[in-house]
Scaffold this active site. Structure first.
Site: not given
Ligand code: DX5
Ligand code: ZN
Length: 227
Positions: A10, A35, A37, A39, A68, A70, A139, A177
């Protein structure tokens, strides 16, 4: 044949000023999925990256881009992320009232469509879409931040998804994740996870390539033992 384990680093935990080098390192370590993320500061209390970064990544790497989302109103942005070069797009059950329609719109673009469950959302809420998803993302932390602690209750969700898939002959892959590391990856794989997202345990180490190799090795050993 047993399904292969994929480690999906990620980039949230990467050094964004050196993103190209960070990606080259995980590629050397054998990662095939990256991956990403996204947000929005509404659905989750953090803001990360968006469409322009996915476009740049697409030009910089041939790795599978696993986006992903969010974000609220994910349906509105699926097209933009698809055009930017995503290979996999996942939307949260909690943000998406018209899940069936959004998942269909992702698949129509020949992109893998995934649905994501927050820790407090039960697998049962997906009963109608499990036949039509390419992957389910569990998650194992509350979304919004990297570096959080793995929530052990997620293992039961992985087991349920694996059990349902075999009972009904469904075909989705199972992804996990949040808080994944060398200590918990074996349990997650035995429970059913096939794609392991890892941020902190890959990029916040001295050697990201080696971190991917070790995670994959430990995960593959757990997979070999489970049958
Ligand atoms: C959290 C993200 C994850 C995050 C994971 O909201 O969706 O993908 O980056 O990071 P680690 O591996 O540090 O928990
Ligand atoms: Zn993620």
């Amino acid at each position: 044949m047993l399904p292969a384990i994929e480690i999906a680093p990620s980039i949230l935990a990467a050094d964004f000023a050196r993103l190209g080098e960070e990606i080259a390192a995980v590629e050397r370590g054998g990662a095939r999925i990256l991956h990403v993320d996204v947000m929005d500061g509404h659905f989750v209390p953090n803001i990360s990256i968006g469409v322009p970064v996915v476009s740049s990544l697409r030009k910089a790497t041939t790795l599978v881009l696993d986006v992903h989302l969010m974000i609220e109103d994910a349906a509105r942005y699926v097209g933009a992320f698809a055009d930017a070069g995503a290979d996999m797009i996942s939307v949260h059950q909690e943000t998406t009232p018209h899940l069936d329609r959004v998942l269909a719109s992702i698949r129509e673009r020949e992109i893998e469509a995934g649905v994501v469950l927050n820790p407090a959302t039960p697998v049962a809420t997906l009963s109608e879409v499990l036949p039509v998803v390419d992957f389910v993302l569990v998650m194992s932390v509350n979304p919004g931040f990297g570096g959080q602690k793995f929530i052990p209750g997620s293992l039961d969700k992985l087991r349920q998804l694996k059990e349902l898939r075999s009972r009904y002959n469904w075909t989705y892959r199972i992804e996990v994740d949040g808080g994944m590391d060398l200590q918990n990856v074996s349990d997650a794989v035995r429970a059913g996870a096939e794609i392991i997202v890892a941020g902190t345990s890959v990029f916040r180490t001295p050697d990201a390539a080696e971190a991917v190799r070790r995670l994959r090795q430990v995960a593959s050993e757990a997979l070999a033992q489970k049958v």
